[in-house]
Design a protein around this motif. Structure first.
Motif, PDB file in Angstrom:
ATOM      1  N   TRP A 430       0.834  -1.198   0.000  1.00  0.00           N
ATOM      2  CA  TRP A 430       0.000   0.000   0.000  1.00  0.00           C
ATOM      3  C   TRP A 430       0.873   1.255   0.000  1.00  0.00           C
ATOM      4  O   TRP A 430       0.543   2.272  -0.614  1.00  0.00           O
ATOM      5  N   LEU A 431       2.016   1.187   0.696  1.00  0.00           N
ATOM      6  CA  LEU A 431       2.950   2.303   0.696  1.00  0.00           C
ATOM      7  C   LEU A 431       3.440   2.594  -0.714  1.00  0.00           C
ATOM      8  O   LEU A 431       3.578   3.748  -1.124  1.00  0.00           O
ATOM      9  N   VAL A 432       3.729   1.543  -1.487  1.00  0.00           N
ATOM     10  CA  VAL A 432       4.184   1.721  -2.862  1.00  0.00           C
ATOM     11  C   VAL A 432       3.099   2.423  -3.678  1.00  0.00           C
ATOM     12  O   VAL A 432       3.373   3.379  -4.421  1.00  0.00           O
ATOM     13  N   ALA A 433       1.862   1.958  -3.546  1.00  0.00           N
ATOM     14  CA  ALA A 433       0.760   2.567  -4.287  1.00  0.00           C
ATOM     15  C   ALA A 433       0.564   4.022  -3.882  1.00  0.00           C
ATOM     16  O   ALA A 433       0.291   4.886  -4.729  1.00  0.00           O
ATOM     17  N   GLY A 434       0.715   4.306  -2.590  1.00  0.00           N
ATOM     18  CA  GLY A 434       0.518   5.676  -2.112  1.00  0.00           C
ATOM     19  C   GLY A 434       1.606   6.634  -2.534  1.00  0.00           C
ATOM     20  O   GLY A 434       1.388   7.843  -2.591  1.00  0.00           O
ATOM     21  N   ALA A 435       2.803   6.125  -2.842  1.00  0.00           N
ATOM     22  CA  ALA A 435       3.907   6.999  -3.235  1.00  0.00           C
ATOM     23  C   ALA A 435       3.641   7.681  -4.576  1.00  0.00           C
ATOM     24  O   ALA A 435       4.146   8.774  -4.831  1.00  0.00           O
ATOM     25  N   GLY A 436       2.863   7.045  -5.445  1.00  0.00           N
ATOM     26  CA  GLY A 436       2.540   7.650  -6.735  1.00  0.00           C
ATOM     27  C   GLY A 436       3.480   7.210  -7.842  1.00  0.00           C
ATOM     28  O   GLY A 436       4.594   6.746  -7.593  1.00  0.00           O
ATOM     29  N   TYR A 437       3.009   7.377  -9.080  1.00  0.00           N
ATOM     30  CA  TYR A 437       3.772   6.902 -10.234  1.00  0.00           C
ATOM     31  C   TYR A 437       5.123   7.600 -10.379  1.00  0.00           C
ATOM     32  O   TYR A 437       6.138   6.963 -10.663  1.00  0.00           O
ATOM     33  N   ALA A 438       5.144   8.906 -10.205  1.00  0.00           N
ATOM     34  CA  ALA A 438       6.387   9.652 -10.389  1.00  0.00           C
ATOM     35  C   ALA A 438       7.442   9.212  -9.385  1.00  0.00           C
ATOM     36  O   ALA A 438       8.617   9.022  -9.732  1.00  0.00           O
TER      37      ALA A 438
END
Length: 477
Positions: A430-438
């Motif tokens: 979830w942390l990865v998803a929350g960090a955003g694409y950029a």
């Protein structure tokens, strides 16, 4: 540690455990190197989690409405699950390095290097972020933001002062960490607890201020909050400097994470209830506004600014130590340059020096380029890079639970440990998803650069000994 089946790489050669002959001093007997007890280890965890972010969080999540409190709760569950995983892993292998040690032990050198490399990036970029943010609070007390270079010099000073404390030895690092953690909790608890007596439900504003679904609002606000929970691994990374690490690392990690989460939740709730929502969304000093609303006057701004500076300095002090510990552990195994393994007064001084220089260069680059979006992207990159060692450590715990022989696994805890590890794994994803694409894009570039470094270091290492002769003694999972 016993692994069944075939590991991805040969078993790593054992590295000398950082054990001290006495509870209080370094193996060399140096009076400046002192091992941490449970209180200091807990302060290290809480101090590193609660940096300057707590003073900005209420205003940052206010645009999403009170639904952000649910995001806090979900993040807290994930962070505590991760803390429990680190506690179990440290009980099995209480050496300096934390996630690096766990990943290398389970999956081999390459996974260990990725954990060390990603965590190292996280620490020195975070240090630059904290220093630049601290300048904003310093400006309330001493005007420095009027000129770009005066602000830059102030940020550099805020980085080098904790570095000097680290050069003085772990004895002073622990003292600074304990004092700064105690001092910053005075104003935080004043708002977190005292604010409940001035709580007005009419100030809360709408449940979903941003519109859209509740799930979307939770995820969006969680993305803002993710950076605030970095540091849960602090005691595990410095396990070699903790007295009775098998017992105290886990306890300090869970106590510190729970304490930090409680302060976050109570502090944000109190600010929500004391500052009107339409004012809070535009606030640049939400805790100052809360104190002013509680007691009147304008003295709160200076008091909170001072508390923020103490908080950030203590956080920089702890993160500076952590930034050197993982490269130190990797250097002992030949996965980082040998210079990172040098210690003086209990501190890996080369790691501290290289880290503060890199953070300083990033700070200078930030000010010369105008600050803004590039730097904010790098801060989000730290959220992504931190998930690499988190996920590898969690995977190591799952690996040991699944592949360990029955006589080496605590059967009474097997189901509970598996559920906790699975929760921690979901949290890191979830942390990865929350960090955003950029941020993920930038973070992957950092990781790929590390692969080149690993190729050079691996080529220079002598061939490993026979795995059969270098395997560690089996321990209970």
């Amino acid at each position: 540690m016993h692994n069944t089946g075939t590991a991805p790489q040969s078993a790593p050669a054992p590295r000398e455990t950082l054990a001290a002959p006495t509870p209080a001093e370094d193996p060399t007997g140096n009076r400046h190197a002192r091992r941490f007890g449970l209180p200091v280890a807990t302060a290290l965890v809480m101090g590193n989690i609660i940096g300057g972010g707590i003073f900005l969080l209420p205003a940052s999540v206010a645009p999403y409405g009170t639904v952000s409190l649910i995001a806090f709760g979900v993040l807290t569950v994930g962070a505590i699950a991760l803390a429990l995983v680190f506690g179990r892993l440290a009980k099995r292998d209480p050496r300096t390095g934390g996630p690096y040690v766990y990943a290398r032990e389970a999956f081999g050198d390459f996974a260990g290097f990725l954990a060390a490399w990603a965590y190292w990036i996280t620490t020195w970029v975070s240090n630059a972020a904290l220093a630049v943010a601290a300048v904003g609070y310093l400006d309330v007390l001493i005007p420095v933001n009027g000129h770009r270079w005066s602000a830059c010099l102030a940020a550099l000073a805020l980085q080098w002062l904790p570095a000097l404390a680290n050069f003085a030895g772990t004895r002073y690092v622990g003292a600074v960490q304990l004092v700064s953690t105690v001092l910053k909790f005075v104003p935080l608890l004043l708002v977190a607890v005292g604010g409940l007596f001035f709580f007005d439900p009419h100030n809360l504003g709408p449940f979903r201020a941003s519109g859209g679904s509740a799930v979307g609002a939770v995820s969006a606000s969680a993305a803002v909050l993710l950076f605030s929970y970095l540091g849960v691994e602090s005691a595990a990374v410095s396990a070699g400097e903790v007295k009775n690490a098998r017992r105290n690392v886990g306890r300090a990690t869970v106590i510190g994470t729970t304490g930090a989460a409680l302060v976050y939740l109570l502090g944000t709730l109190s600010v929500f209830g004391t500052v009107a929502h339409d004012r809070l969304v535009h606030s640049t000093a939400p805790f100052s506004d809360a104190v002013n609303a509680m007691f009147g006057g304008s003295w709160g701004g200076s008091a909170v600014a001072l508390a923020a500076l103490v908080s950030m300095t203590g956080c920089l002090n702890g993160w500076t130590l952590l930034s050197a510990q993982t490269p130190y552990a990797a250097a002992q195994d030949g996965l980082f340059p040998a210079a990172f393994a040098r210690r003086r007064r209990g501190v890996p001084t080369v790691g501290v020096a290289v880290t503060v220089v890199l953070a300083s260069l990033l700070t200078i680059s930030t000010y010369t380029s105008g600050g803004g979006k590039v730097f904010e992207t790098l801060v989000l990159v730290t959220t992504f890079t931190a998930t690499v060692p988190y996920l590898l450590a969690t995977a190591a715990q799952l690996f040991h639970l699944v592949s360990g022989r029955r006589e080496q696994v605590d059967r009474a805890r097997l189901t509970r440990d598996a559920v906790v590890a699975a929760t921690a794994a979901a949290f890191t994803l979830w942390l990865v998803a929350g960090a955003g694409y950029a941020a993920v894009y930038q973070g992957v570039l950092f990781l790929f650069a590390g692969i080149i470094v690993y190729a050079v270091m691996a080529a220079r290492r002598p061939k490993a000994a026979d795995p059969a002769t270098t395997a560690r003694p089996a321990t209970t999972a």
